[in-house]
Scaffold this motif. Structure first.
Motif, short mmCIF file in Angstrom:
data_model
loop_
_atom_site.label_atom_id
_atom_site.label_comp_id
_atom_site.label_asym_id
_atom_site.label_seq_id
_atom_site.Cartn_x
_atom_site.Cartn_y
_atom_site.Cartn_z
N LEU A 21 39.52 60.38 9.89
CA LEU A 21 38.96 60.65 8.56
C LEU A 21 40.11 60.77 7.58
CD1 LEU A 21 36.39 61.55 6.86
CD2 LEU A 21 37.11 63.89 7.32
N PRO A 22 40.01 60.09 6.43
CA PRO A 22 41.06 60.32 5.42
C PRO A 22 40.98 61.73 4.88
CG PRO A 22 39.43 58.71 4.60
CD PRO A 22 38.98 59.14 5.95
N TYR A 29 34.79 72.17 -0.73
CA TYR A 29 34.25 73.46 -0.28
C TYR A 29 33.46 73.33 1.02
CZ TYR A 29 35.27 75.51 -4.85
OH TYR A 29 35.89 75.99 -5.97
N ALA A 32 33.02 68.00 4.18
CA ALA A 32 33.30 66.57 3.95
C ALA A 32 34.71 66.19 4.40
CB ALA A 32 33.13 66.23 2.47
N ALA A 33 35.65 67.15 4.40
CA ALA A 33 37.04 66.82 4.75
C ALA A 33 37.41 67.38 6.12
CB ALA A 33 37.98 67.37 3.67
N PRO A 85 38.99 66.93 -13.70
CA PRO A 85 38.26 67.99 -13.01
C PRO A 85 39.09 69.28 -12.96
CG PRO A 85 38.42 66.00 -11.69
CD PRO A 85 39.38 65.84 -12.80
N GLY A 93 43.09 60.36 -4.24
CA GLY A 93 42.16 59.82 -3.22
C GLY A 93 40.93 60.70 -3.08
N HIS A 101 34.17 64.89 -11.59
CA HIS A 101 33.92 64.92 -13.03
C HIS A 101 34.60 66.15 -13.62
CE1 HIS A 101 31.03 67.54 -11.05
NE2 HIS A 101 31.12 68.29 -12.14
N LEU A 278 40.30 78.63 -13.28
CA LEU A 278 40.60 79.29 -12.00
C LEU A 278 42.07 79.22 -11.64
CD1 LEU A 278 37.55 78.28 -9.79
CD2 LEU A 278 38.19 80.58 -10.53
N ALA A 378 30.61 66.81 -1.92
CA ALA A 378 31.96 67.36 -1.70
C ALA A 378 31.94 68.88 -1.57
CB ALA A 378 32.89 66.94 -2.84
N LYS A 379 30.77 69.50 -1.83
CA LYS A 379 30.70 70.96 -1.74
C LYS A 379 29.62 71.40 -0.75
CE LYS A 379 32.49 71.40 -6.37
NZ LYS A 379 32.40 72.01 -7.69
#
Ligand SMILES: Cc1cc2nc3c(=O)[nH]c(=O)nc-3n(C[C@H](O)[C@H](O)[C@H](O)COP(=O)(O)OP(=O)(O)OC[C@H]3O[C@@H](n4cnc5c(N)ncnc54)[C@H](O)[C@@H]3O)c2cc1C
Length: 421
Positions: A21-22, A29, A32-33, A85, A93, A101, A278, A378-379
């Protein structure tokens, strides 16, 4: 995790690994990664944050470059990205793979709108060039495709002139949810970067009161136009998490809202304060120790958004603590088969992890689907294949593409396994 020095090494690893997985900077969060029992392939950060220009309005950059380095380098050349973002450590990437966004989606769109082309390393080890007319399916599947079509090696991104590191910001307090959303819409038509903080701890007529922060960069002069200080913030004080209770959260929100109510204003801010609130703290996640937290981000279409947002906030408040941070932003329609951005309002809620939080997230997901909305992949860590199909109408095109380019599913993530992608 395997660090690859360059694209040749990444290509070799892609050929040799049965499951990979890249991976970017790991800022996502959800899951996905993450890939259990496989290799995370990481392209090494460039030593120097080089950008090369194809033309005066775009740059070619390594996918491993962080937003922090890219923005600093661009600013020194009097340039910036149209879409920024709120996370400086993320890589180019990772931002393309999430179709990220900023607070100006209504004006500028998402990463898909500013990405002209990229080089993609497929599961076979082959490297292909993709843009809107060449390998178009790979282009649409990869943007927002959470890494599942291959590893982006380099990308050509659009750039715009950098006005300078300051913005003129209007801060307005709002007495209830309807006014918060009205003010959000109004400001998003007038200003460049706009977001609303919503207070879900207020009850009765003031439920959903908020603070709308709206700003537009102002043109600086001389040196100021080329310097943007994006250094890391102060360390977050340890032990504060123990003080996080429903009562202290209510007090905090009351104070925050009351403070603004006393002094609605328009004044110059540092641009980074507006875009990356943040980043003032280097390790703010300490607030949620020891169990961590979830971030639930949904997109609600215009026709259902006011009622849907009310329902989601009420639901989230039924948890042990209630959402600790709630932010709403306006969006326009997007593209990309698994891309999140679409027309409507996006609602982001931070929810402290406890024994019930995953059940709460599942109920929130159901409500979002019932309201015709979608959850940001992605979250995400709790969607199901059935809900995903209801939320993403182009899902079958994405799966067909995956079947053609990676029939053995050499590229996978915990998210792709959970969602049967
Ligand atoms: C504090 C904070 C604020 C945030 N604010 C915003 C925001 O304002 N707007 C927004 O849209 N998102 C926001 N995010 C989410 C963030 O933009 C995404 O999670 C982004 O994907 C993170 O990039 P990363 O480099 O850390 O990628 P990772 O978390 O490492 O990976 C994310 C996904 O991208 C894939 N990926 C990573 N690198 C590559 C590559 N080279 N090629 C192909 N796929 C790749 C991974 O496989 C994974 O699926 C925020 C996150 C945080 C922590």
């Amino acid at each position: 995790m395997i660090r690859c020095a360059d694209s040749t090494e990444a290509s070799q690893q892609a050929k040799e690994s049965n499951l990979w997985l890249p991976r970017g900077a790991g800022c996502s969060y959800g899951d996905a990664a993450i890939l259990d029992q496989g290799h995370l392939l990481l392209l090494d950060r460039p030593q120097v944050s080089e950008t090369s220009s194809e033309s005066s309005d775009s740059v070619i950059v390594s996918s491993a470059l962080t937003l922090r380095n890219l923005l600093s380098t661009l600013a020194s050349e009097g340039l910036t990205l149209p879409v920024v973002p709120g996370v400086l450590d993320a890589t180019v990437g990772g931002l393309i793979a999430a179709d990220a966004h900023g607070k100006n989606h209504l004006n500028r769109g998402s990463f898909r709108d500013v990405t002209d082309s990229f080089q993609l390393l497929l599961s076979s080890g082959e490297v292909v060039d993709c843009d809107r007319s060449h390998n178009q399916e790979l282009f649409e599947g990869t943007i927002g495709g959470v890494g599942l079509t291959g590893m982006i090696l380099a990308a050509q991104l659009q750039v715009i002139p950098f006005a300078g590191p300051r913005a003129l910001v209007e801060v307005t307090s709002t007495p209830d949810l309807e006014t918060s959303l009205d003010q959000l819409h109004r400001q998003a038509q007038r200003q460049e970067h706009v977001a609303a903080w919503i207070d879900p701890t207020s009850s009765g007529a003031s439920f959903g009161r908020g603070i709308v922060v709206a700003g537009t960069p102002v043109t600086g002069s001389g040196n100021e136009k080329t310097v943007w200080n994006l250094s890391r913030g102060c360390p977050f004080p340890p032990g504060l998490g123990r003080m996080l209770t429903p009562r202290t959260l209510r007090w905090h929100n009351q104070l925050r809202h009351g403070f603004t109510r006393g002094g609605d204003h328009s004044r110059p801010w540092k641009l980074d304060q507006l875009l990356f609130p943040l980043e003032r703290w280097s390790n703010w996640k300490r607030l949620y120790q020891p169990r961590g937290f979830h971030q639930h981000q949904s997109l609600l279409p215009p026709e259902s958004s006011p009622q849907a947002i009310r329902n989601l906030l009420k639901m989230a408040c039924s948890g042990a603590l209630g959402p600790t941070l709630v932010v709403a932003k306006c969006m326009r329609s997007g593209g990309g088969w698994l891309s999140f951005p679409d027309q409507g309002i996006t609602l982001t809620m931070d929810i402290r992890a406890d024994q019930d939080s995953e059940n709460l997230l599942r109920r929130l997901n159901e409500e979002v689907a019932d309201q015709g909305g979608k959850v940001y992949l992605a979250k995400d860590s709790t969607l199901t294949p059935g809900l995903l199909a209801r939320m993403y109408p182009d899902l079958s095109r994405f799966k067909d593409l995956r079947q053609r380019i990676d029939p053995d599913r050499k590229i996978a993530s915990n998210l792709s396994r959970r969602l049967d992608l």
